[in-house]
Design an enzyme around this catalytic site. Sequence first.
Site: not given
Ligand code: NAD
Length: 332
Positions: A230, A259, A291
């Site tokens: 993000r 964005e 994105h």
């Molecule tokens: P997920 O919920 O499976 O994993 C997120 C992880 O981050 C968890 O293990 C959580 O414990 C950890 N976390 C929480 N707070 C934290 C902190 N302060 N420091 C470090 N780690 C922390 O989510 P995911 O499916 O792996 O997705 C991760 C992120 O990717 C989403 O939140 C979303 O913002 C982003 N995303 C981006 C796209 C894209 O197209 N660019 C697509 C999907 C998701």
Amino acid sequence: MRVAVFSTKSYDRQFLTAANDGRHTLTFLEPRLTRETLSLATGHDAVCLFVNDEGSAENLTKLHELGVRLIALRSAGFNHVDLATAEELGMTVARVPAYSPYSVAEHTVALMLTLNRKIHRAHNRVREANFSLDGLLGFDMRGRTIGVIGTGKIGRCTLDILQGFGCTLLAYDPFPNDDVTASYVDLPTLFAESDIITLHCPLTPDTFHLINSDSVAQMKKGVMIINTSRGALVETQAVIDGLKERRIGYLGLDVYEEEADLFFENLSDYIIQDDQFMRLTTFPNVIITGHQAFFTEEALRAIAETTVDNITQFEDGEVTDSNRVTAAQHRR
Ligand code: NAD
């Protein structure tokens, strides 16, 4: 259910129509959800939102007045919805917790390799019959230390891919996972020891501007930073300063804090007013994609199927816990 689908592109219409198979009445709307456009939801029971739709407290309150009871997100991230207000109003928020973590992980690694081997510059040179290699020197991934922040679904897929390269893998997550192959370390250690740092945590009050001038100062000189998570995890001015000082050697972004006014649209005939964004595009060692990390056939199909499923579950009673987002989850 009558569902107002905001921020619709041709690909959303295609995949959602196929997944819906006539079950719900989907109204495809091109505008983003904002204060100005929310009246388009009049006459609908649900809104279906993407990452730059504005689920602010004010917008949710107005949507509730219009009779909207379900916010069906076509994303995993839910930082753009005021969950406390949704809860107060008794609105259900559903998301797509997992569609294809591979799509984002593979794009992350594509950014790393493109930056490292300077494929973007090589491509342009060869098209101009410039076959000089000066300035294209890369490094072996094997043996390099990579720090992954956030070891959820996408972070773990990224680690799996990187293991194939023979990298040393470090990880930070306040909620560690047993099946992660990397060594968990604290953030200062990860910052100090990593050649490449990649962000896979959600945007929360804790992670807002995680990459700032203080954290950049703790990193190795010449570090590569990748953000496919993000935009607001990264403080833009801090990375511009880091790039100018050559402290940051490479920057790969699929997301950008501001964005919402740029991405997903063809603005090639416009004068972009965001000077920080334009400055970022001038660095030879910065790559920005708009994105698109999620943008694979498999991911779009899964997003559409889960979204329709969430709407159906809501209509039938209750959305399953794993897909429902609550204010408590946001605080985590
Ligand atoms: P997920 O919920 O499976 O994993 C997120 C992880 O981050 C968890 O293990 C959580 O414990 C950890 N976390 C929480 N707070 C934290 C902190 N302060 N420091 C470090 N780690 C922390 O989510 P995911 O499916 O792996 O997705 C991760 C992120 O990717 C989403 O939140 C979303 O913002 C982003 N995303 C981006 C796209 C894209 O197209 N660019 C697509 C999907 C998701």
